[in-house]
Design a protein around this motif. Structure first.
Motif, short mmCIF file in Angstrom:
data_model
loop_
_atom_site.label_atom_id
_atom_site.label_comp_id
_atom_site.label_asym_id
_atom_site.label_seq_id
_atom_site.Cartn_x
_atom_site.Cartn_y
_atom_site.Cartn_z
N UNK A 194 2.27 1.82 -3.41
CA UNK A 194 1.27 2.25 -4.38
C UNK A 194 0.98 3.74 -4.20
N UNK A 208 -3.47 8.20 -7.02
CA UNK A 208 -4.88 8.17 -7.42
C UNK A 208 -5.37 6.72 -7.55
N UNK A 209 -4.50 5.88 -8.10
CA UNK A 209 -4.87 4.47 -8.20
C UNK A 209 -5.07 3.89 -6.80
N UNK A 210 -4.21 4.27 -5.87
CA UNK A 210 -4.35 3.79 -4.50
C UNK A 210 -5.68 4.25 -3.93
N UNK A 211 -6.00 5.51 -4.19
CA UNK A 211 -7.26 6.07 -3.70
C UNK A 211 -8.45 5.28 -4.25
N UNK A 212 -8.39 4.93 -5.54
CA UNK A 212 -9.53 4.24 -6.14
C UNK A 212 -9.75 2.85 -5.57
N UNK A 213 -8.76 2.28 -4.92
CA UNK A 213 -9.02 0.97 -4.32
C UNK A 213 -9.24 1.11 -2.82
N UNK A 214 -9.51 2.34 -2.38
CA UNK A 214 -9.92 2.53 -1.00
C UNK A 214 -8.78 2.71 -0.01
N UNK A 215 -7.58 2.94 -0.53
CA UNK A 215 -6.47 3.20 0.39
C UNK A 215 -6.48 4.69 0.73
N UNK A 251 0.83 -1.21 0.00
CA UNK A 251 0.00 0.00 0.00
C UNK A 251 0.86 1.25 0.00
#
Ligand SMILES: Nc1ncnc2c1ncn2[C@@H]1O[C@H](COP(=O)(O)OP(=O)(O)OP(=O)(O)O)[C@@H](O)[C@H]1O
Ligand SMILES: [Mg+2]
Lengths: 514, 424
Positions: B292, B298-305, B289
């Motif tokens: 990422x 932003x990709x991390x954000x999109x998976x809820x991180x 995490x």
């Protein structure tokens, strides 16, 4: 059931969503259409929690959703495949898939084997072939798309948002995707599907919702409508859906390629001794499934990749080893296939991007000093001409909608006086109204005497625009066709490598089709 | 560009970047061989022996030493380097190229040492032991950098974090004992980490400026307090040092016993920390995490991180590691605080982070090279060589830069490094 009520979102200078309502049932597929910048992606990003709405609420099975948190949305069973992929380029496929929901042992130790196994399982179940251990940045866009879908399936979403999933896919992949979507629908998942391809929407949607300028302007059933009506609804005026062009008048060769061999990033041979010729006043289309060497071929021609062997002649001069700037200086326009990776600087303004290729020469620079007024005038002129939807030319390019970013590249590249135009996926993600304009520009380039090379996995586009179609498979040109006498189906066979392989001399225009 | 050449004539096959690198490397081996032959071999009196001491006076196996003819070493090293060069040019070493390069450079250093120590005696074990000690604060500084930059926050303030916690360690250690001092160091590091985090994550201040601010603030404040508080009260600057814990049996291994198994708790903890972070970053959920968030927030954000929380946590933890390093400087090494005692260690730590390619073990390796360079410089001063000591101080860094920049290959920082994350 998923319900969006009265969603409003304002960005500086733009009302991106204006009191929008949308409803999807489980097992239903809603197609969301609208021109570039209509607010589709914004609405979906709000649903997914990536953006926070100014007003409005979202209900999942009647329960209000906490807005502005992707974690909450994922927990509520909402999954999204983003228009611009949300993948970590240096991670493996499996790492990207499990990110955020990792299978772990004690101490947060990641169980890699289980991760790879889960990816393989989903791959097999839905026919989404991909190596779990491949690194994302080594994969072509088509495969990256698959990873995004696997990601959503891995999270067992009940409602799926697919933001232009077919824009980057080949016709075969689109068929596969549609099969997947249909089977997902049958298992009771609710799907929101965004596309600029009206045919697709008509084919698979249960209901079609059209947005324009931040509002929903209509809702129709596929049975009650057709492409022309949808296009008019989206754009607000009738749209010409077919390309009008006269017969080509090919003249002297502009681009000649001989026995070109090119390596890809993994040092394997991607282009295997390709020879071809593009003449002034003709449009040559290269059709092929992603990953058959067309990207490397284009990179070699434009100087971005050094060929291993063979030669490239531009108007008779050997430019095999020329730098990209040299190629550019020799009046070659290039629309690259991945707009965000090459061709645009996302955190530059629209104006800066519009002069990205010519900032160093007059009128935009005088000696070492930039003339920003000239740059502005130019940018404003192009924004107007190509109908780029942006509050001003001074906003960062990253704030533009995907299709409008594409229009910026197209405007910049087609605006120059060139002898050769190379366009990869020139209308990817662009709405029907603007496609009409860009296609007419490409034909105009040809009629003004430029040689045009179109590379597209969009067979319809290649067939409609080209005067000659070359099919590339496994790094070789496997056939040459006259689009007026060949069917999509036949070319499709060659694209998959199952046509009879025959060597062609690209200079030979008179090939007939059996 | 000339006009068209004969059609169909194939281009000469060109070299890939890797092949080019392999060739350059082969030439480098030969150049080193020639240099060793010319300077370190033919440049010494053929009768002189170099004596390398391999043990300290109170070791179980005292009086271990290695006496060797200096010219002989030179010949052997020349031969091996030339052989490596020939092999490199003919068939290459494949994936082991970097290992071989390391061995080649070590041999080069060996011939240099035997040249410098010809006719004298040189404590090799002393130099290696101080290498380890000198590399500890550099390693901790580098690990701080890794913690922060892996989540895309640039930390230029490591130097200030080290210095402040060194001061806090001394002061609190003198008043309440070493362990409390250590904790004070950790807390100080954490606070400065939090300052950096808030400035760069919440207020999106330019991260370089935020870091420089921390450095200037720390230098000013500790210097002021050192003169005003520690100066008049020497009691407040005498925390004592952590006792050395000798590991039974292991400590008796010649050379290695002294290098690794006769240290205080902070040194051991540093080695453990390197291993733990290496494993943590690449094998655990936390690491995946964190990385990422540094590569594609932003990709991390999109998976809820939670991008912001991850950044805060790691930057503050990074500050604590710097705090640990600061405590080592006073409580684990000198036993007292001096004005600007870090003298650039934090920046060298940042360099170690880059040379170590943002990997904890890489940081340790780079820190050892830097420690070796410092230690070599100190010991050669004692030995007295014809080379000016300023040049000696410089040479290993130059070698490091050439090796890392040119030969080891390109290092790539986390893609989002230094960019604040903005949520709509
Ligand atoms: N992050 C942002 N900051 C500022 N403005 C934005 C931002 N994102 C989108 N916009 C603006 O909001 C409007 C709607 O954009 P959106 O991306 O939702 O369009 P879209 O319908 O998805 O278009 P496309 O079909 O081109 O993808 C556009 O005018 C765009 O410029
Ligand atoms: Mg969009």
């Amino acid at each position: 059931m998923l319900e969006l009520r009265g969603i409003t979102k304002r960005f500086p200078g733009v009302l991106a969503n204006d009191n929008v309502d949308l409803r999807v049932e489980g097992g239903e597929l809603v197609a969301l259409l609208g021109e570039n910048g209509a607010g589709k992606s914004t609405l979906m990003n709000i649903l997914y929690g990536l953006y926070t709405a100014d007003h409005g609420e979202i209900l999942v099975d009647g329960e209000p959703l906490v807005l502005g948190s992707p974690a909450e949305s994922i927990a509520a069973g909402i999954g999204m495949v983003h228009q611009h992929f949300m993948l970590v380029p240096v991670f493996s496929v499996a790492e990207n898939v499990i990110l955020g929901v990792e299978p772990t042992g004690t101490g947060g130790w990641i169980n890699r084997r289980q991760a790879a196994r889960s990816v393989r399982e989903i791959s097999e179940r839905y026919g989404l072939e991909v190596d779990p251990n491949a690194i994302i940045e080594d994969l072509p866009v088509g495969l990256q798309q698959r990873v995004e879908i696997i990601k959503v399936l891995f999270r067992e979403a009940r409602f799926l948002v697919l933001d232009e999933p077919t824009a980057v896919l080949t016709p075969q992949e689109v068929d596969e995707l549609i099969a997947i979507i249909t089977s997902l629908k049958q298992t009771g998942k609710g799907i929101i599907f965004i596309s600029h391809k009206l045919k697709e929407a008509l084919e698979i949607a249960d209901r079609i919702v059209v947005m324009r300028a931040g509002k929903t302007v209509g809702e129709v059933l596929p049975a009650d409508t057709d492409e022309n009506q949808l296009a008019a609804m989206m754009v607000g005026r009738p749209v010409e859906l077919v390309v009008h062009k006269d017969k080509a008048q090919p003249k002297e060769p502009v681009l000649e390629i001989r026995d070109l061999t090119v390596l890809d990033d993994r040092n394997t041979i991607a282009v295997k001794g390709v020879s071809m010729t593009v003449r002034a006043g003709e449009i040559v289309g290269i059709a092929g499934v992603q990953g058959n060497g067309q990207s490397e071929l284009v990179e070699a021609i434009t100087g971005l990749r050094t060929p291993l062997a063979g030669e490239i002649l531009l108007a008779g001069d050997n430019v095999t080893l020329a730098s990209p700037r040299e190629i550019h200086r020799r009046r070659v326009a290039h629309v690259p296939e991945d707009r965000q990776r090459s061709g645009l600087v996302l955190n530059f303004t629209v104006a800066e991007n519009m002069i990205l290729d010519s900032y160093y020469s007059p009128p935009f620079s005088r000696g070492v000093v930039m003339d920003w007024d000239a740059a502005h005038d130019q940018a404003e002129h192009l924004v107007e001409q190509y109908d780029v939807r942006t509050p001003s030319v001074d906003v960062d390019l990253s704030t533009l909608s995907g299709g409008n970013q594409q229009k910026v590249i197209a405007a910049r590249e087609f605006n120059r006086d060139v002898q050769l135009v190379i366009a990869s996926q020139p209308t990817r993600g662009i709405d029907v109204g603007s496609i009409e304009y860009i296609h007419s520009r490409i034909v105009a380039e040809r009629d003004e005497g430029a040689a045009v090379l179109i590379v597209s996995s969009e067979l319809d586009e290649v067939m409609a625009l080209s005067d000659r179609v070359l099919v590339i498979f496994d790094g070789k040109i496997v056939g040459e066709f006259d689009p007026k006498v060949t069917t999509n189906a036949e070319i499709g066979l060659y694209m998959l490598g199952s046509g009879a392989v025959h060597e062609t001399d690209g200079a030979d225009l008179a090939r007939t089709v059996e | 560009m000339t006009a068209a050449t004969v059609p169909g004539e194939a281009l000469k096959v060109r070299l890939t970047a890797e092949e080019k690198r392999a060739r350059i490397l082969g030439v480098v081996y030969f150049a080193l061989a020639v240099f060793v032959l010319w300077v370190f071999t033919l440049g010494v009196d053929p009768d002189l022996d170099a004596t390398f001491k391999l043990s300290l006076p109170r070791d179980r196996f005292a009086d271990l030493e290695w006496v060797v003819n200096a010219r002989l070493v030179g010949y052997v090293v020349t031969a091996i380097l030339a052989g490596l060069g020939a092999l490199q040019l003919t068939r290459g070493f494949g994936t082991r190229g970097n290992l071989v390069l390391g061995i080649g450079l070590l041999l080069f250093v060996l011939s240099f040492l035997s040249w410098a120590a010809a006719g004298k005696s040189f404590s090799l074990v002393g130099m290696l032991t101080s290498t380890v000690l000198l590399s500890v604060p550099v390693t901790l500084g580098g690990l701080t950098g890794v913690m922060c930059e892996r989540v895309a926050v640039i930390n230029i303030g490591i130097e200030g974090q080290l210095l402040s916690s060194a001061f806090a360690g001394t002061l609190v250690g003198s008043l309440f004992g070493q362990w409390t001092g250590l904790i004070a160091g950790l807390v100080t590091g954490a606070i400065l980490g939090a300052v950096l985090a808030v400035l760069s994550i919440k207020y999106q201040v330019d991260q370089i400026i935020a870091g420089v601010f921390i450095n200037i603030f720390a230098l000013g404040l500790t210097s002021f307090l050192a003169t005003r508080v520690l100066g008049p009260n020497p009691d407040l600057n005498a925390p004592g040092r952590f006792t050395v814990i000798e590991i039974p049996l292991l400590k008796d291994i010649p050379v290695f016993g002294n290098m690794f198994f006769k240290h205080n708790i902070i040194v051991y903890a540093t080695l453990v920390l390197v291993a733990a972070l290496q494993v943590g970053l690449f094998y655990t959920r936390w690491g995946l995490r964190s990385r990422s968030v540094g590569e594609h927030p932003k990709a991390a954000d999109t998976v809820g991180i939670n991008v912001f929380r991850t950044r805060y946590t790691n930057v503050i933890l990074g500050g604590m590691i710097a705090g640990f390093g600061g405590a080592f400087l006073t409580l684990g090494s000198t036993g007292r605080f001096e004005e600007n005692m870090t003298a650039g260690v934090g920046f060298i730590g940042l360099a170690a982070m880059i040379f170590g390619r943002w990997n904890p073990t890489g940081v340790l390796g780079a820190a050892l090279v830097f420690g070796f360079a410092r230690s070599l410089q100190q010991k050669l001063g004692i030995l007295g060589t014809p080379i000016p000591s300023e040049f000696l101080a410089m040479a290993p860094y130059i070698v490091t830069i050439i090796v890392v920049a040119g030969l080891v290959g390109r290092a790539r920082p986390p893609a989002a490094d230094g960019q604040p994350y903005i949520k709509q």
